[in-house]
Design a protein around this motif. Structure first.
Motif, PDB file in Angstrom:
ATOM      1  N   HIS A   1     113.743  75.920 -14.636  1.00  0.00           N
ATOM      2  CA  HIS A   1     112.342  75.562 -14.816  1.00  0.00           C
ATOM      3  C   HIS A   1     112.249  74.068 -15.137  1.00  0.00           C
ATOM      4  CE1 HIS A   1     108.226  77.238 -16.269  1.00  0.00           C
ATOM      5  NE2 HIS A   1     108.103  76.043 -15.749  1.00  0.00           N
TER       6      HIS A   1
ATOM      7  N   GLN B   1     106.909  83.577 -18.883  1.00  0.00           N
ATOM      8  CA  GLN B   1     106.444  83.040 -20.164  1.00  0.00           C
ATOM      9  C   GLN B   1     105.132  83.675 -20.612  1.00  0.00           C
ATOM     10  OE1 GLN B   1     106.643  79.413 -18.387  1.00  0.00           O
ATOM     11  NE2 GLN B   1     108.610  78.814 -19.248  1.00  0.00           N
ATOM     12  N   GLN B   2     104.402  84.221 -19.653  1.00  0.00           N
ATOM     13  CA  GLN B   2     103.178  84.959 -19.991  1.00  0.00           C
ATOM     14  C   GLN B   2     103.264  86.293 -19.289  1.00  0.00           C
ATOM     15  OE1 GLN B   2      99.232  83.413 -19.676  1.00  0.00           O
ATOM     16  NE2 GLN B   2      99.976  81.353 -19.350  1.00  0.00           N
TER      17      GLN B   2
ATOM     18  N   ALA C   1     107.460  82.948 -14.186  1.00  0.00           N
ATOM     19  CA  ALA C   1     108.657  82.562 -14.930  1.00  0.00           C
ATOM     20  C   ALA C   1     108.845  83.414 -16.192  1.00  0.00           C
ATOM     21  CB  ALA C   1     108.587  81.075 -15.293  1.00  0.00           C
TER      22      ALA C   1
ATOM     23  N   SER D   1     103.559  80.393 -14.993  1.00  0.00           N
ATOM     24  CA  SER D   1     104.118  80.908 -16.244  1.00  0.00           C
ATOM     25  C   SER D   1     104.224  82.431 -16.217  1.00  0.00           C
ATOM     26  CB  SER D   1     103.361  80.391 -17.468  1.00  0.00           C
ATOM     27  OG  SER D   1     102.048  80.841 -17.439  1.00  0.00           O
ATOM     28  N   CYS D   2     103.351  83.103 -15.450  1.00  0.00           N
ATOM     29  CA  CYS D   2     103.513  84.564 -15.278  1.00  0.00           C
ATOM     30  C   CYS D   2     104.786  84.857 -14.473  1.00  0.00           C
ATOM     31  CB  CYS D   2     102.317  85.162 -14.548  1.00  0.00           C
ATOM     32  SG  CYS D   2     100.848  85.304 -15.567  1.00  0.00           S
TER      33      CYS D   2
ATOM     34  N   SER E   1      99.084  76.774 -13.219  1.00  0.00           N
ATOM     35  CA  SER E   1     100.025  76.892 -14.351  1.00  0.00           C
ATOM     36  C   SER E   1     100.092  78.324 -14.854  1.00  0.00           C
ATOM     37  CB  SER E   1      99.602  75.990 -15.508  1.00  0.00           C
ATOM     38  OG  SER E   1      99.435  74.684 -15.060  1.00  0.00           O
ATOM     39  N   THR E   2      98.942  78.995 -14.866  1.00  0.00           N
ATOM     40  CA  THR E   2      98.919  80.398 -15.287  1.00  0.00           C
ATOM     41  C   THR E   2      99.834  81.221 -14.389  1.00  0.00           C
ATOM     42  OG1 THR E   2      96.653  80.194 -16.098  1.00  0.00           O
ATOM     43  CG2 THR E   2      97.430  82.413 -15.579  1.00  0.00           C
TER      44      THR E   2
ATOM     45  N   HIS F   1     109.966  71.150 -16.078  1.00  0.00           N
ATOM     46  CA  HIS F   1     108.639  70.945 -16.668  1.00  0.00           C
ATOM     47  C   HIS F   1     108.073  69.580 -16.305  1.00  0.00           C
ATOM     48  CE1 HIS F   1     109.000  74.473 -19.389  1.00  0.00           C
ATOM     49  NE2 HIS F   1     110.286  74.210 -19.256  1.00  0.00           N
TER      50      HIS F   1
ATOM     51  N   ASP G   1     106.906  72.440 -12.303  1.00  0.00           N
ATOM     52  CA  ASP G   1     105.502  72.250 -12.687  1.00  0.00           C
ATOM     53  C   ASP G   1     105.202  70.755 -12.690  1.00  0.00           C
ATOM     54  OD1 ASP G   1     102.966  72.484 -13.631  1.00  0.00           O
ATOM     55  OD2 ASP G   1     103.490  73.386 -15.544  1.00  0.00           O
TER      56      ASP G   1
END
Ligand SMILES: Nc1ncnc2c1ncn2[C@@H]1O[C@H](COP(=O)(O)OP(=O)(O)OP(=O)(O)O)[C@@H](O)[C@H]1O
Length: 251
Positions: free
Chosen positions: A86, A53-54, A51, A48-49, A44-45, A88, A169
């Motif tokens: 995305h 988001q992080q 995409a 999200s990097c 997930s990390t 979810h 995800d």
């Protein structure tokens, strides 16, 4: 052929803890890349990097020749709205629960500049049909839908704008097995028909077996093995992948 997405030495830390580190791969147009690993392995990390988001602490991400990490927030948002999608794990994270099914699909078209109400409603109807939601449910809110229907609506909302790259995800997580099978079938058809490039994160090897061309196996935030899905699953080289495949780690 040039890759659609190139990732080099990506790292994200949470204080002293590694989220993911040293992640490098290329994703080619029309390719489906599966990322598998047990809970806490960094999937997930990483997603999200990618995409946006992080923010990763180190590394490079290039999308269609553009440096994603040095883009302005406005540029990245435009990409996310027009070329990326995305899906979810929980449909409620990807849907607007307070508006109708038709509006959930239609407002994405409006966000990309479509203005003609009749055309938008027609496109929404077409997409509800493609994800096997009956036309007479168009004015219902997602709350009135089953979990599987909500997930199919989320997929319609994401794909209606014709994205090039889709982040998924655990798209079948938390659904009944029979509902999962139907959803997977549907996803496989849409990915193929639309020639989508997809990065799909899951802990379910059956999902990647069915959908992914290539597979990346993660543990402890690191990629320990990558290759063609069938090769990795049928002849795993790394001890961790062997454990994963022998189902010892599957819950
Ligand atoms: N917001 C956060 N703050 C601190 N540590 C985090 C945070 N998010 C993730 N981590 C840590 O980073 C590592 C990777 O977690 P991540 O959620 O990316 O794994 P995962 O493979 O997606 O797991 P799951 O399948 O359970 O979602 C874990 O050690 C986790 O504890």
């Amino acid at each position: 052929m040039t890759p659609l997405l190139s990732v080099r030495d990506l790292e994200r830390r949470y204080g002293a803890r590694i989220g993911c580190t040293g992640v490098s791969f290329d994703l080619y147009p029309g390719e489906v890349l599966g990322i598998v690993g047990e809970s806490g392995s960094g999937k997930s990390t990483l997603l999200s990097c990618l995409a946006g988001q992080q923010r990763p602490d180190a590394g490079h991400v290039t999308y269609d020749g553009r440096d994603v990490l040095s883009m302005s927030e406005a540029e990245r948002r435009r990409l996310a709205r027009t070329e990326w999608a995305h899906v979810h794990q929980h449909a409620r994270d990807g849907l607007r629960m307070g508006v109708s099914a038709g509006a959930n699909v239609g407002e994405r078209l409006m966000a990309t500049g479509h203005r003609h109400y009749g055309d938008i409603r027609a496109a929404a109807l077409d997409w509800l049909g493609r994800v096997e939601i009956a036309a007479d449910r168009i004015d219902d809110r997602p709350q009135a839908f089953s979990g599987g229907m909500q997930q199919r609506l989320q997929i319609a909302r994401n794909l209606v704008t014709g994205p090039r790259l889709v982040f998924m995800d655990e798209p079948t997580g938390g659904l009944d097995v029979s509902v999962q099978a139907r959803l997977l079938d549907l996803l496989r058809g849409l990915v193929r028909d639309m020639g989508l490039s997809v990065i799909i994160v899951t802990h379910d090897l059956a999902v990647v077996r069915l959908l992914a061309d290539r597979l990346m196996v993660m543990t402890g935030g690191r990629v320990v093995e990558q290759g063609l899905t069938d090769q990795v699953l049928d002849d795993p080289q790394h001890a961790y992948t062997q454990l994963l495949v022998s189902s010892v780690l599957q819950v």
